[in-house]
Write a protein that holds these residues in place. Structure first.
Motif, PDB file in Angstrom:
ATOM      1  N   GLU A  89       0.825  -1.215   0.000  1.00 37.34           N
ATOM      2  CA  GLU A  89       0.000   0.000   0.000  1.00 37.34           C
ATOM      3  C   GLU A  89       0.857   1.263   0.000  1.00 37.34           C
ATOM      4  O   GLU A  89       0.437   2.304  -0.515  1.00 37.34           O
ATOM      5  N   LEU A  92       1.325   2.728  -3.448  1.00 38.27           N
ATOM      6  CA  LEU A  92       0.193   3.488  -3.975  1.00 38.27           C
ATOM      7  C   LEU A  92       0.114   4.876  -3.324  1.00 38.27           C
ATOM      8  O   LEU A  92      -0.094   5.891  -3.988  1.00 38.27           O
ATOM      9  N   LEU A  93       0.320   4.904  -2.008  1.00 43.66           N
ATOM     10  CA  LEU A  93       0.240   6.182  -1.293  1.00 43.66           C
ATOM     11  C   LEU A  93       1.335   7.133  -1.771  1.00 43.66           C
ATOM     12  O   LEU A  93       1.106   8.328  -1.970  1.00 43.66           O
ATOM     13  N   ARG A  96       0.416   8.536  -5.236  1.00 38.74           N
ATOM     14  CA  ARG A  96      -0.582   9.610  -5.135  1.00 38.74           C
ATOM     15  C   ARG A  96       0.078  10.894  -4.648  1.00 38.74           C
ATOM     16  O   ARG A  96      -0.181  11.984  -5.162  1.00 38.74           O
ATOM     17  N   ARG A 106     -14.788   9.323  -7.302  1.00 35.40           N
ATOM     18  CA  ARG A 106     -15.334   7.961  -7.289  1.00 35.40           C
ATOM     19  C   ARG A 106     -16.835   8.000  -7.564  1.00 35.40           C
ATOM     20  O   ARG A 106     -17.638   8.154  -6.646  1.00 35.40           O
ATOM     21  N   ARG A 134     -12.958  12.565  -2.871  1.00 32.48           N
ATOM     22  CA  ARG A 134     -12.200  12.267  -1.660  1.00 32.48           C
ATOM     23  C   ARG A 134     -10.856  12.985  -1.702  1.00 32.48           C
ATOM     24  O   ARG A 134     -10.141  12.882  -2.703  1.00 32.48           O
ATOM     25  N   TYR A 141      -3.978  10.052   6.634  1.00 30.98           N
ATOM     26  CA  TYR A 141      -3.095   9.155   5.880  1.00 30.98           C
ATOM     27  C   TYR A 141      -1.662   9.686   5.836  1.00 30.98           C
ATOM     28  O   TYR A 141      -0.717   8.928   5.651  1.00 30.98           O
ATOM     29  N   ASP A 244     -12.520   7.245   2.037  1.00 34.87           N
ATOM     30  CA  ASP A 244     -12.156   5.843   1.822  1.00 34.87           C
ATOM     31  C   ASP A 244     -13.280   4.941   2.318  1.00 34.87           C
ATOM     32  O   ASP A 244     -13.745   4.037   1.610  1.00 34.87           O
TER      33      ASP A 244
HETATM   34  C1  IPM Z   1      -8.415   2.791  -1.662  1.00 32.43           C
HETATM   35  C2  IPM Z   1      -7.653   1.773  -0.875  1.00 32.43           C
HETATM   36  C3  IPM Z   1      -6.326   2.402  -0.454  1.00 32.43           C
HETATM   37  C4  IPM Z   1      -6.645   3.551   0.462  1.00 32.43           C
HETATM   38  C5  IPM Z   1      -5.324   1.433   0.179  1.00 32.43           C
HETATM   39  C6  IPM Z   1      -5.033   0.251  -0.687  1.00 32.43           C
HETATM   40  C7  IPM Z   1      -4.051   2.153   0.553  1.00 32.43           C
HETATM   41  O1  IPM Z   1      -8.389   1.314   0.189  1.00 32.43           O
HETATM   42  O2  IPM Z   1      -7.898   3.270  -2.684  1.00 32.43           O
HETATM   43  O3  IPM Z   1      -9.550   3.096  -1.281  1.00 32.43           O
HETATM   44  O4  IPM Z   1      -6.882   3.356   1.663  1.00 32.43           O
HETATM   45  O5  IPM Z   1      -6.647   4.683  -0.014  1.00 32.43           O
END
Ligand code: IPM
Ligand code: MG
Length: 353
Positions: A89, A92-93, A96, A106, A134, A141, A244
Motif C-alpha cells: 500500500e 500506492l500512497l 498519489r 469515485r 475524496r 493518511y 475511503d
Molecule cells: C483505496 C484503498 C487504499 C486507500 C489502500 C489500498 C491504501 O483502500 O484506494 O480506497 O486506503 O486509499
C-alpha cells in the motif's frame, strides 16, 4: 492522437483486469485512429518481491514520462505482516503523493439491470447517481505518525491545511455545478479540530457558488443517510479516511465493489486511474474478477487525461449493452449462477464498442 499510458498491474486480480483494459483501449484506439503506447511498471507486493521497494524508481520514471497512469491493485496476505517494514500500500500512497493527486473522484451509480440482486430495497436504489470527491494526499493518511514496533503506544495525526481543503472542495463544487448542483460535505466537526477547519473552509468556498445547495453531515450520520436516502445525494466531498470508508460502503448501492472506477486528479490533465476494488487475493487468477471497475477507470482516463469524451462514452455504453444482454461476472450474477469469466465479459464489451 498519440498518448503514452503507464500501466501498473500490481497484485492479486490487478494484472487480470489491467490486461483486459489495455486490450479494450487498443480496440478503442484502432477504431478511432489513435496511437496509445503502453509502458508497464511494477508496484505493490510484486515490486517488493522483485526489488525490495513497493514503488521502484524505475516505475516512477515510467509514470513521469506518461500522460496518465492506469493501475490495477496492490496488496495481498503474503505482504500483510504487521511488523513488515514496507507494505504494498505504501507504493500506492507514495504515487498519489508524489504526483500531488489531491482529488479522488469515485462515481457510484446503480444499474437497473443489477438492482434486483442488491441487498437494499429496489425502490431505494432508483436513480442513485453519486460522485464522491475524496481528498487524497493529506489528512490522517499523511499526518505525523509514530509506530513503536511492538510497543504499547502508536499514533496517527489528522491534519489539514486550509489550502488543502479549499482545492478539493473547489473540485467538488465545480463538479456539482455540472450535475444536480448539490454538495454534501462530510466531516466530524463535533469532535475533531481538523474537521472544524474543514467545515469552516467548505462554508467559505461555497460563498462563491450560490447556485450550489450545500449540506453538512457528520460522518457517522452520513453512513446511515447513504443507505436510507442514497438517491438524494449528488456530490459528496470528504477527507481522506472518511472518503475511503464511505466509498466502500457506497459500492453496495452499485451491486458490487467490482463495478466502481476512480480517477485521482490534480489541477492539470495528468491523472491516475484505478478500480476501487483492490487486489481480491481470494479470487486472483481464477477468471472471476469483474473488469467493469477497471474499464470505467479507463473511460475516465480517456475523458479527463486525454480529452477523448466520445471514446470514453463508447466504453461506458458498451458496458451498459453487455449488462443489458444479461452478461454477468460472478460477483453480480446473483442466485442465477450464470456467470462468465473475466475475459469472456471483456470480449463481449469489446465487441459492443
Ligand atoms: C483505496 C484503498 C487504499 C486507500 C489502500 C489500498 C491504501 O483502500 O484506494 O480506497 O486506503 O486509499
Ligand atoms: Mg479503500
Amino acid at each position: 492522437m498519440k498518448a503514452t499510458i503507464a500501466v501498473l498491474p500490481g497484485d492479486g486480480i490487478g494484472p487480470e483486469v489491467t490486461t483486459c483494459a489495455t486490450e479494450l483501449l487498443r480496440a478503442v484506439a484502432d477504431k478511432n485512429g489513435h496511437e496509445f503506447q503502453f509502458v508497464e511498471g511494477m508496484i505493490g507486493g510484486c515490486a517488493i518481491d522483485a526489488t525490495g521497494a513497493p514503488l521502484p524508481d524505475e516505475t516512477l520514471a515510467i509514470c513521469e514520462g506518461a500522460d496518465a497512469i492506469l493501475l490495477g491493485a496492490v496488496g495481498g496476505p503474503q505482504w500483510s505482516d504487521p511488523t513488515a517494514s514496507v507494505r504494498p500500500e505504501d507504493g500506492l500512497l507514495k504515487l498519489r503523493q508524489h504526483f500531488g493527486l489531491f482529488a479522488n473522484l469515485r462515481p457510484v451509480k446503480t444499474y437497473p439491470a443489477l438492482v434486483e440482486h442488491a441487498p437494499l430495497r429496489a425502490d431505494l436504489l432508483q436513480d442513485v447517481d453519486i460522485l464522491f470527491v475524496r481528498e487524497l494526499v493529506s489528512g490522517i493518511y499523511f499526518g505525523d505518525r509514530q509506530e513503536q514496533g511492538d510497543g504499547d503506544v502508536s499514533h496517527d495525526t489528522m491534519r489539514y491545511h486550509r489550502s488543502e481543503v479549499e482545492q478539493v472542495v473547489n473540485v467538488a463544487i465545480r463538479a456539482a455545478q455540472g450535475r444536480r448542483k448539490k454538495l454534501c460535505s462530510v466531516d466530524k466537526a463535533n469532535v475533531l479540530a481538523s474537521m472544524r477547519l474543514w467545515r469552516r473552509t467548505v462554508v467559505e468556498v461555497h460563498e462563491e457558488y450560490a447556485d450550489v445547495e450545500l449540506e453538512h453531515l457528520l460522518v457517522d450520520a452520513a453512513t446511515m443517510h447513504l443507505l436510507t436516502r442514497p438517491a438524494s445525494f449528488d456530490v459528496i466531498v470528504a477527507g481522506n479516511m472518511f472518503g475511503d470508508i464511505l466509498s466502500d460502503e457506497a459500492s453496495v448501492l452499485a451491486g458490487s465493489l467490482g463495478m466502481l472506477p476512480s480517477a485521482s486528479l490534480r489541477s492539470d490533465q495528468f491523472g491516475l486511474y484505478e478500480p476501487v476494488h483492490g487486489s481480491a487475493p481470494d479470487i486472483a487468477g481464477q477468471g472471476k474478477a469483474n473488469p467493469i471497475g477497471m474499464f470505467l477507470s479507463a473511460a475516465m482516463m480517456l475523458r479527463y487525461s486525454l480529452q477523448l469524451e466520445s471514446e470514453a462514452r463508447s466504453i461506458e455504453m458498451a458496458i451498459d449493452a453487455a449488462l443489458a444482454d444479461g452478461l454477468r461476472t460472478a460477483d453480480i450474477a446473483g442466485k442465477s449462477g450464470n456467470a462468465v469469466s473475466t475475459s469472456e465479459f471483456a470480449a463481449v464489451v469489446a465487441s459492443k464498442l
